[in-house]
Design a protein around this motif. Structure first.
Motif, PDB file in Angstrom:
ATOM      1  N   THR A 165      -9.762   5.111  -2.847  1.00 22.35           N
ATOM      2  CA  THR A 165      -8.785   5.485  -3.873  1.00 22.35           C
ATOM      3  C   THR A 165      -8.108   4.232  -4.411  1.00 22.35           C
ATOM      4  O   THR A 165      -8.192   3.143  -3.819  1.00 22.35           O
ATOM      5  CB  THR A 165      -7.723   6.421  -3.280  1.00 22.35           C
ATOM      6  OG1 THR A 165      -6.958   5.695  -2.305  1.00 22.35           O
ATOM      7  CG2 THR A 165      -8.365   7.641  -2.616  1.00 22.35           C
ATOM      8  N   ASP A 166      -7.396   4.393  -5.502  1.00 23.03           N
ATOM      9  CA  ASP A 166      -6.655   3.263  -6.067  1.00 23.03           C
ATOM     10  C   ASP A 166      -5.629   2.748  -5.069  1.00 23.03           C
ATOM     11  O   ASP A 166      -5.417   1.533  -4.945  1.00 23.03           O
ATOM     12  CB  ASP A 166      -5.951   3.685  -7.363  1.00 23.03           C
ATOM     13  CG  ASP A 166      -6.922   3.946  -8.507  1.00 23.03           C
ATOM     14  OD1 ASP A 166      -8.092   3.522  -8.401  1.00 23.03           O
ATOM     15  OD2 ASP A 166      -6.498   4.580  -9.491  1.00 23.03           O
ATOM     16  N   GLU A 167      -4.990   3.660  -4.351  1.00 21.26           N
ATOM     17  CA  GLU A 167      -3.980   3.256  -3.367  1.00 21.26           C
ATOM     18  C   GLU A 167      -4.622   2.469  -2.222  1.00 21.26           C
ATOM     19  O   GLU A 167      -4.067   1.465  -1.756  1.00 21.26           O
ATOM     20  CB  GLU A 167      -3.255   4.485  -2.816  1.00 21.26           C
ATOM     21  CG  GLU A 167      -2.358   5.193  -3.823  1.00 21.26           C
ATOM     22  CD  GLU A 167      -3.135   6.053  -4.825  1.00 21.26           C
ATOM     23  OE1 GLU A 167      -4.354   6.256  -4.615  1.00 21.26           O
ATOM     24  OE2 GLU A 167      -2.517   6.526  -5.792  1.00 21.26           O
ATOM     25  N   GLN A 168      -5.792   2.917  -1.760  1.00 20.91           N
ATOM     26  CA  GLN A 168      -6.479   2.205  -0.685  1.00 20.91           C
ATOM     27  C   GLN A 168      -6.908   0.816  -1.146  1.00 20.91           C
ATOM     28  O   GLN A 168      -6.777  -0.167  -0.403  1.00 20.91           O
ATOM     29  CB  GLN A 168      -7.677   3.015  -0.221  1.00 20.91           C
ATOM     30  CG  GLN A 168      -7.301   4.260   0.567  1.00 20.91           C
ATOM     31  CD  GLN A 168      -8.476   5.189   0.793  1.00 20.91           C
ATOM     32  OE1 GLN A 168      -9.503   5.123   0.098  1.00 20.91           O
ATOM     33  NE2 GLN A 168      -8.348   6.085   1.774  1.00 20.91           N
ATOM     34  N   GLU A 171      -3.795  -1.448  -1.158  1.00 17.08           N
ATOM     35  CA  GLU A 171      -3.361  -1.866   0.183  1.00 17.08           C
ATOM     36  C   GLU A 171      -4.327  -2.866   0.783  1.00 17.08           C
ATOM     37  O   GLU A 171      -3.929  -3.827   1.442  1.00 17.08           O
ATOM     38  CB  GLU A 171      -3.210  -0.640   1.093  1.00 17.08           C
ATOM     39  CG  GLU A 171      -1.974   0.178   0.785  1.00 17.08           C
ATOM     40  CD  GLU A 171      -1.318   0.729   2.052  1.00 17.08           C
ATOM     41  OE1 GLU A 171      -1.309   0.028   3.078  1.00 17.08           O
ATOM     42  OE2 GLU A 171      -0.825   1.861   1.988  1.00 17.08           O
TER      43      GLU A 171
END
Length: 300
Positions: A165-168, A171
């Motif tokens: 995902t974009d969040e992964q 991070e």
């Protein structure tokens, strides 16, 4: 040939964070009079407060047991890292472990920086579609406890977005930047080189397996047969780590004798004992907080 360091832009922040260092090697610097808000270092100077290391991957059990952290920063400001090694075959038997000295007050700031940069995070980091890669483990220890963050294929998966995902991805990018900063820390502390001392351990783990003659390379004609060396350490093979590998611990004068002999040997040197047996041995100097072979069995 030695490994050359490139200075990533992210290291500039650490260059500002870490002041010029105290006397190298030997005893650690005095404890800090104050620490960043929310960060208190352990009282024991030997405790590693920040470590970066690889775990797992498609490697031999010997490699897993003998792995050293890429970086180990201790409460008194000592910074242990792996120095350059000659690009020759067979390579040296003894790992080149270097020690720099940082100000403990800067170390507390560095610990907080690592926590803020993602080590304290708990979100799922996903799994890039890459097989057999190692994970990168960040470990931070303060007086309040230990925090561990492990991310699979951090370097190998750089730029890989499938299944993430974009969040992964965000991070992972932050942790990759932290990895670059931390692994370049020895250069940040010593940009001109020459300030580090060679680590002299008080205990050495010998990772032992039966010696077998190296197979000749059909393309490269190299003299692979090495002179045998009488083993100066404890009884071999030592305690079993797994079905293929044993560990013998050398301490005190034996550790000094093993270190000196290993520094003159190669990775293909056969080590002989009084009964005529020959052994293949790789060497893992124990860091100040480690006490024996059991410290090597849980590294993953």
């Amino acid at each position: 040939m030695t490994r050359m360091h490139a200075v990533p832009a992210t290291a500039l922040g650490l260059a500002l964070l870490l002041s010029a260092c105290a006397e190298q090697g030997g005893a650690g610097a005095a404890p800090p009079t104050s620490a960043p808000a929310g960060v208190t270092l352990p009282d024991d100077p030997d405790v590693p407060v920040l470590q970066v290391e690889y775990t797992g991957g498609f490697v031999t059990p010997e490699t897993i047991a003998g792995r050293l952290p890429l970086l180990s920063v201790h409460a008194d400001g000592r910074v242990f890292s792996q120095g350059p090694v000659p690009a020759i075959y067979p390579g040296p038997a003894w790992p080149n472990v270097l020690v720099h000295q940082a100000d403990p007050a800067d170390v507390a700031e560095l610990v907080r920086h690592a926590l803020d940069a993602g080590v304290a995070g708990t979100a799922d980091l996903g799994m890039p579609g890459i097989a057999d890669a190692p994970s990168t483990r960040f470990t931070v220890t303060t007086a309040e406890g230990t925090t561990v963050r492990e991310v699979y294929a951090l370097q190998e998966g750089a730029g890989a977005t499938a299944g993430l995902t974009d969040e992964q991805q965000a991070e992972r990018a932050e942790l990759a930047e932290l990895f670059a900063e931390l692994t370049d820390l020895p250069f940040t502390l010593d940009p001109q080189g020459g300030a580090a001392s060679s680590y002299e351990p008080t205990a050495v783990a010998a990772l032992v397996r039966p010696w077998t003659a190296p197979e000749a390379d059909p393309v490269v004609d190299l003299p692979l047969e090495q002179p045998a060396v009488a083993w100066p350490g404890p009884a071999l093979p030592g305690e079993p780590l797994n079905p293929l590998l044993h560990c013998a611990l050398a301490t005190g004068e034996q550790a000094q004798a093993v270190t000196a002999a290993a520094r003159a040997a190669t990775g293909l040197t056969p080590w002989t004992t009084a009964d005529g047996a020959r052994w293949a041995i790789s060497f893992r100097p124990l860091l100040p907080h480690e006490t024996g072979c059991s410290d090597l069995t849980g590294r993953g």
